[in-house]
Design a protein around this motif. Sequence first.
Motif, short mmCIF file in Angstrom:
data_model
loop_
_atom_site.label_atom_id
_atom_site.label_comp_id
_atom_site.label_asym_id
_atom_site.label_seq_id
_atom_site.Cartn_x
_atom_site.Cartn_y
_atom_site.Cartn_z
N GLY A 152 -10.63 -10.72 -0.51
CA GLY A 152 -10.39 -9.93 0.70
C GLY A 152 -9.42 -10.58 1.68
N GLN A 153 -8.93 -11.78 1.35
CA GLN A 153 -8.08 -12.54 2.28
C GLN A 153 -6.75 -11.84 2.57
OE1 GLN A 153 -5.17 -14.34 1.11
NE2 GLN A 153 -4.68 -15.38 3.03
N GLU A 154 -6.15 -11.26 1.54
CA GLU A 154 -4.79 -10.72 1.70
C GLU A 154 -4.74 -9.63 2.77
OE1 GLU A 154 -1.19 -8.73 -0.98
OE2 GLU A 154 -3.06 -9.36 -1.93
N ASN A 155 -5.66 -8.67 2.72
CA ASN A 155 -5.63 -7.58 3.68
C ASN A 155 -6.03 -8.06 5.08
OD1 ASN A 155 -5.12 -4.94 4.39
ND2 ASN A 155 -7.18 -4.21 3.94
N THR A 156 -6.96 -9.01 5.15
CA THR A 156 -7.36 -9.56 6.45
C THR A 156 -6.19 -10.26 7.12
OG1 THR A 156 -9.62 -9.90 5.60
CG2 THR A 156 -9.02 -11.07 7.61
N ALA A 157 -5.45 -11.07 6.37
CA ALA A 157 -4.28 -11.77 6.91
C ALA A 157 -3.20 -10.78 7.32
CB ALA A 157 -3.75 -12.75 5.89
N ARG A 158 -3.01 -9.72 6.53
CA ARG A 158 -1.99 -8.72 6.84
C ARG A 158 -2.30 -8.04 8.18
NH1 ARG A 158 -2.61 -5.55 2.70
NH2 ARG A 158 -1.18 -6.73 1.37
N GLN A 159 -3.57 -7.67 8.37
CA GLN A 159 -3.96 -7.04 9.64
C GLN A 159 -3.73 -7.97 10.82
OE1 GLN A 159 -8.02 -5.78 9.14
NE2 GLN A 159 -7.49 -4.05 7.85
N LYS A 160 -4.02 -9.25 10.61
CA LYS A 160 -3.83 -10.23 11.68
C LYS A 160 -2.35 -10.34 12.07
CE LYS A 160 -4.25 -14.21 14.01
NZ LYS A 160 -4.77 -14.27 15.39
N HIS A 161 -1.49 -10.47 11.09
CA HIS A 161 -0.09 -10.74 11.39
C HIS A 161 0.69 -9.49 11.79
CE1 HIS A 161 -0.66 -14.85 10.32
NE2 HIS A 161 -1.03 -14.56 9.08
N ARG A 162 0.22 -8.32 11.37
CA ARG A 162 0.89 -7.09 11.77
C ARG A 162 0.33 -6.52 13.07
NH1 ARG A 162 1.65 -3.64 6.10
NH2 ARG A 162 3.11 -5.08 5.11
N GLY A 163 -0.84 -7.02 13.49
CA GLY A 163 -1.46 -6.51 14.72
C GLY A 163 -1.80 -5.04 14.63
N THR A 164 -2.40 -4.63 13.51
CA THR A 164 -2.63 -3.21 13.26
C THR A 164 -4.06 -2.76 13.58
OG1 THR A 164 -3.09 -3.76 10.94
CG2 THR A 164 -0.85 -3.05 11.49
N ILE A 165 -4.80 -3.52 14.37
CA ILE A 165 -6.17 -3.15 14.68
C ILE A 165 -6.17 -2.07 15.77
CG2 ILE A 165 -8.43 -3.98 15.41
CD1 ILE A 165 -7.38 -5.05 12.71
N ARG A 166 -6.62 -0.88 15.44
CA ARG A 166 -6.58 0.25 16.36
C ARG A 166 -7.94 0.57 16.97
NH1 ARG A 166 -2.76 4.51 12.94
NH2 ARG A 166 -0.88 3.18 12.92
#
Length: 297
Positions: A210-224
């Motif tokens: 699950g690391q890849e998607n978690t890191a992607r959300q962190k770096h893209r700032g996509t938490i809505r």
Amino acid sequence: MVRCALLKERELTALTGQDSRSFLQGMISNDIDQLSPSRSIYAAMLTAQGKYLHDFIMVDRSPAVWIDSEEARCDELTERLSLFQLNSDIHIARQGHLLTVAALWGNEAISCLGLEEKVGATKPFGDGLAIVDPRLPSLGSRLIAPAADVEALISSLGIERATSADYDSHRLRLGVPDGSRDMIVDKSFLLESNFEDLNGVAFDKGCYIGQENTARQKHRGTIRKRLVKVSIDGPPPDLGVPITWNKGEIGTMRSSRDGQGIAMIRLDRWAEAKAESAKLHAGPAIVVPVKPEWANF
């Protein structure tokens, strides 16, 4: 005043064997290298898509690693761990009622155990361990020990006995989520559940499920959307009840008690509703979202 509640809804699982720590490192969201006899950690297990499965507190009781998790889902946890152990030297054993998990909170809940007020600080306590909650020190401390040791402490220090419901009210006042009551299995993401602020995810460790998607959300700032604290005026809403305003749905209720709760809220719609001083409803109740003091979003 220090209060203490036995958390009968929690259970310990012990992992032993020479491969146990390297095995866990590839399974959990936090860094197992930060786990030591003097420090406990908070972590989660995820799906390959980065969605929540389990969360737990991890304690180093060498040679074992103790996992403090939801008792009702302990079978699921041990089955999932067993699924991935393959030929590794790992032994997974539920501890049942051999050890008790207790929570202490109040002004001296940490100092009365001789602990420093540091996230996850840990020290021996009889045949068990005393720890500062690794999520948030204001949650208090935790004892993992035989029931007789916990009872002896309560008697010797004159600690007020409380219930799991009392502790639940305490963590709701702080706006801290409680496992699968607030996070939806196979649906919720860690960052929208505030795991970074609650010390439950490491971005500088190696790969884990699950690391890849978690890191992607962190770096893209996509938490809505985020889990936030809500105050409730009216009858307590059931789990999953939509939170609405005059322009539609803004979120959903999760756990609640005593006029307070946790809800998953769309941040953009919340900002729009605040700008218009709009009232939010969950069924017949009026709810007011509040950003927890410890949150950084």
